[in-house]
Design a protein around this motif. Structure first.
Motif, short mmCIF file in Angstrom:
data_model
loop_
_atom_site.label_atom_id
_atom_site.label_comp_id
_atom_site.label_asym_id
_atom_site.label_seq_id
_atom_site.Cartn_x
_atom_site.Cartn_y
_atom_site.Cartn_z
N GLU A 18 -10.35 48.98 33.08
CA GLU A 18 -9.53 50.16 32.80
C GLU A 18 -9.35 50.99 34.07
O GLU A 18 -8.23 51.36 34.43
CB GLU A 18 -10.18 51.01 31.72
CG GLU A 18 -9.43 52.27 31.38
CD GLU A 18 -10.14 53.09 30.31
OE1 GLU A 18 -9.68 54.21 30.08
OE2 GLU A 18 -11.14 52.62 29.73
N TYR A 19 -10.43 51.26 34.78
CA TYR A 19 -10.35 52.06 36.00
C TYR A 19 -9.63 51.31 37.11
O TYR A 19 -8.93 51.92 37.92
CB TYR A 19 -11.73 52.51 36.44
CG TYR A 19 -12.37 53.49 35.47
CD1 TYR A 19 -11.63 54.51 34.88
CD2 TYR A 19 -13.71 53.41 35.15
CE1 TYR A 19 -12.20 55.41 33.99
CE2 TYR A 19 -14.30 54.31 34.26
CZ TYR A 19 -13.54 55.31 33.69
OH TYR A 19 -14.11 56.19 32.83
N LEU A 20 -9.79 50.00 37.16
CA LEU A 20 -9.04 49.20 38.14
C LEU A 20 -7.54 49.32 37.87
O LEU A 20 -6.74 49.46 38.80
CB LEU A 20 -9.48 47.74 38.11
CG LEU A 20 -8.72 46.79 39.03
CD1 LEU A 20 -8.87 47.22 40.49
CD2 LEU A 20 -9.19 45.36 38.83
N SER A 21 -7.16 49.30 36.61
CA SER A 21 -5.73 49.45 36.29
C SER A 21 -5.22 50.83 36.70
O SER A 21 -4.11 50.95 37.21
CB SER A 21 -5.46 49.19 34.80
OG SER A 21 -5.87 50.28 34.00
N TYR A 22 -6.05 51.87 36.54
CA TYR A 22 -5.64 53.21 36.99
C TYR A 22 -5.40 53.20 38.50
O TYR A 22 -4.44 53.80 38.98
CB TYR A 22 -6.70 54.26 36.66
CG TYR A 22 -6.91 54.56 35.20
CD1 TYR A 22 -6.02 54.13 34.23
CD2 TYR A 22 -8.02 55.27 34.78
CE1 TYR A 22 -6.22 54.41 32.89
CE2 TYR A 22 -8.23 55.57 33.45
CZ TYR A 22 -7.34 55.14 32.50
OH TYR A 22 -7.54 55.43 31.18
N ALA A 23 -6.29 52.54 39.26
CA ALA A 23 -6.12 52.45 40.72
C ALA A 23 -4.83 51.71 41.05
O ALA A 23 -4.10 52.09 41.98
CB ALA A 23 -7.31 51.76 41.35
N MET A 24 -4.53 50.67 40.29
CA MET A 24 -3.31 49.89 40.54
C MET A 24 -2.06 50.71 40.20
O MET A 24 -1.07 50.67 40.94
CB MET A 24 -3.36 48.59 39.74
CG MET A 24 -4.44 47.64 40.22
SD MET A 24 -4.67 46.23 39.15
CE MET A 24 -3.24 45.26 39.64
N PHE A 25 -2.09 51.45 39.10
CA PHE A 25 -0.95 52.30 38.76
C PHE A 25 -0.75 53.38 39.82
O PHE A 25 0.38 53.69 40.21
CB PHE A 25 -1.14 52.95 37.38
CG PHE A 25 -0.74 52.07 36.24
CD1 PHE A 25 0.58 51.75 36.02
CD2 PHE A 25 -1.70 51.57 35.37
CE1 PHE A 25 0.96 50.94 34.95
CE2 PHE A 25 -1.35 50.75 34.31
CZ PHE A 25 -0.02 50.44 34.10
N CYS A 26 -1.85 53.96 40.29
CA CYS A 26 -1.77 54.98 41.33
C CYS A 26 -1.21 54.37 42.62
O CYS A 26 -0.31 54.93 43.24
CB CYS A 26 -3.15 55.59 41.57
SG CYS A 26 -3.11 57.08 42.58
N ALA A 27 -1.71 53.21 43.00
CA ALA A 27 -1.26 52.54 44.22
C ALA A 27 0.22 52.15 44.15
O ALA A 27 0.94 52.25 45.14
CB ALA A 27 -2.10 51.29 44.48
N GLY A 28 0.66 51.74 42.99
CA GLY A 28 2.05 51.32 42.84
C GLY A 28 3.05 52.44 42.77
O GLY A 28 4.24 52.24 43.00
N SER A 29 2.59 53.66 42.46
CA SER A 29 3.53 54.76 42.29
C SER A 29 3.37 55.89 43.29
O SER A 29 4.19 56.80 43.34
CB SER A 29 3.39 55.33 40.87
OG SER A 29 2.10 55.87 40.67
N ILE A 30 2.33 55.84 44.11
CA ILE A 30 2.03 56.98 44.99
C ILE A 30 3.11 57.20 46.06
O ILE A 30 3.28 58.31 46.55
CB ILE A 30 0.63 56.82 45.62
CG1 ILE A 30 0.09 58.17 46.03
CG2 ILE A 30 0.64 55.83 46.75
CD1 ILE A 30 -1.38 58.18 46.31
N GLY A 31 3.86 56.19 46.40
CA GLY A 31 4.90 56.33 47.42
C GLY A 31 6.26 56.72 46.87
O GLY A 31 7.24 56.72 47.61
N LEU A 32 6.35 57.06 45.59
CA LEU A 32 7.65 57.31 44.96
C LEU A 32 8.00 58.78 44.78
O LEU A 32 8.90 59.10 44.03
CB LEU A 32 7.66 56.63 43.58
CG LEU A 32 7.49 55.13 43.55
CD1 LEU A 32 7.33 54.64 42.14
CD2 LEU A 32 8.66 54.45 44.23
N SER A 33 7.30 59.66 45.46
CA SER A 33 7.47 61.10 45.23
C SER A 33 8.91 61.56 45.45
O SER A 33 9.55 61.17 46.44
CB SER A 33 6.54 61.89 46.13
OG SER A 33 5.20 61.55 45.87
#
Length: 188
Positions: free
Chosen positions: A125-140
């Motif tokens: 679950e926490y790994l998926s949160y890291a992946m979601f964060c990593a995949g969207s952090i550059g989209l601001s």
């Protein structure tokens, strides 16, 4: 330090983000364990027979956190900081704190059984949160080069938001890991 994170490809961001998560989680767990150690000894074993867990509900509950992480990343970035990153790291702090005081939905008899439970249910679950964060952090959409923000630059409108192939692949992989975590928690 955070600025270097934005220079990496989305999948390359996962490891440092997850490492930060685990470090914060471990520190908060230790502090909570040391201050609430009396909540561990003599805890009765959890019943072997539990009500069946619904994997769809587990995934939906985690999906709420994911929406806040991804949404916070998309809304704005000040320097290297986004609200989604703050929510992601807050998950680490609160998860570690409640884990250290044995305050989750089930009680553990010791650190070993807690670690086994974490590896069974929390890790994916926490790994998926890291992946979601990593995949969207550059989209601001709104960006300020400094934190605290001084001047905002609107880089794009929400309607014009596009995902690169790497971002899309990272988010799809995150969704698969999140679904796997829900099924593992429900059935194992």
């Amino acid at each position: 330090m955070l600025k270097k994170l934005y220079e990496k490809k989305p999948m390359e961001r996962v490891i440092p983000l997850f490492a930060w998560f685990i470090a914060i989680y471990a520190v908060m767990f230790l502090i909570s364990y040391l201050t609430h150690g009396d909540s561990w000894p003599g805890v009765p074993a959890a019943d072997a027979v539990e009500a069946a867990k619904d994997p769809i509900r587990i995934i939906a509950d985690s999906g709420t956190v994911v929406l806040f992480i991804v949404g916070g990343n998309i809304i704005m970035r000040a320097g290297g900081f986004t609200p989604g990153l703050a929510i992601f790291l807050l998950q680490a702090a609160t998860g570690g704190w409640f884990g250290g005081m044995n305050g989750g939905p089930e009680f553990f008899q010791g650190i070993g059984s807690y670690a086994a439970g974490f590896l069974k249910t929390g890790f994916l679950e926490y790994l998926s949160y890291a992946m979601f964060c990593a995949g969207s952090i550059g989209l601001s959409i709104k960006v300020s080069e400094k934190f605290p923000p001084k001047d905002w630059i609107v880089e794009k409108k929400l309607i014009d938001l596009t995902f690169t192939k790497d971002e899309t692949n990272t988010l799809i992989a995150a969704l698969i890991v999140l679904a796997a975590s829900g099924f593992v928690e429900a059935f194992l």
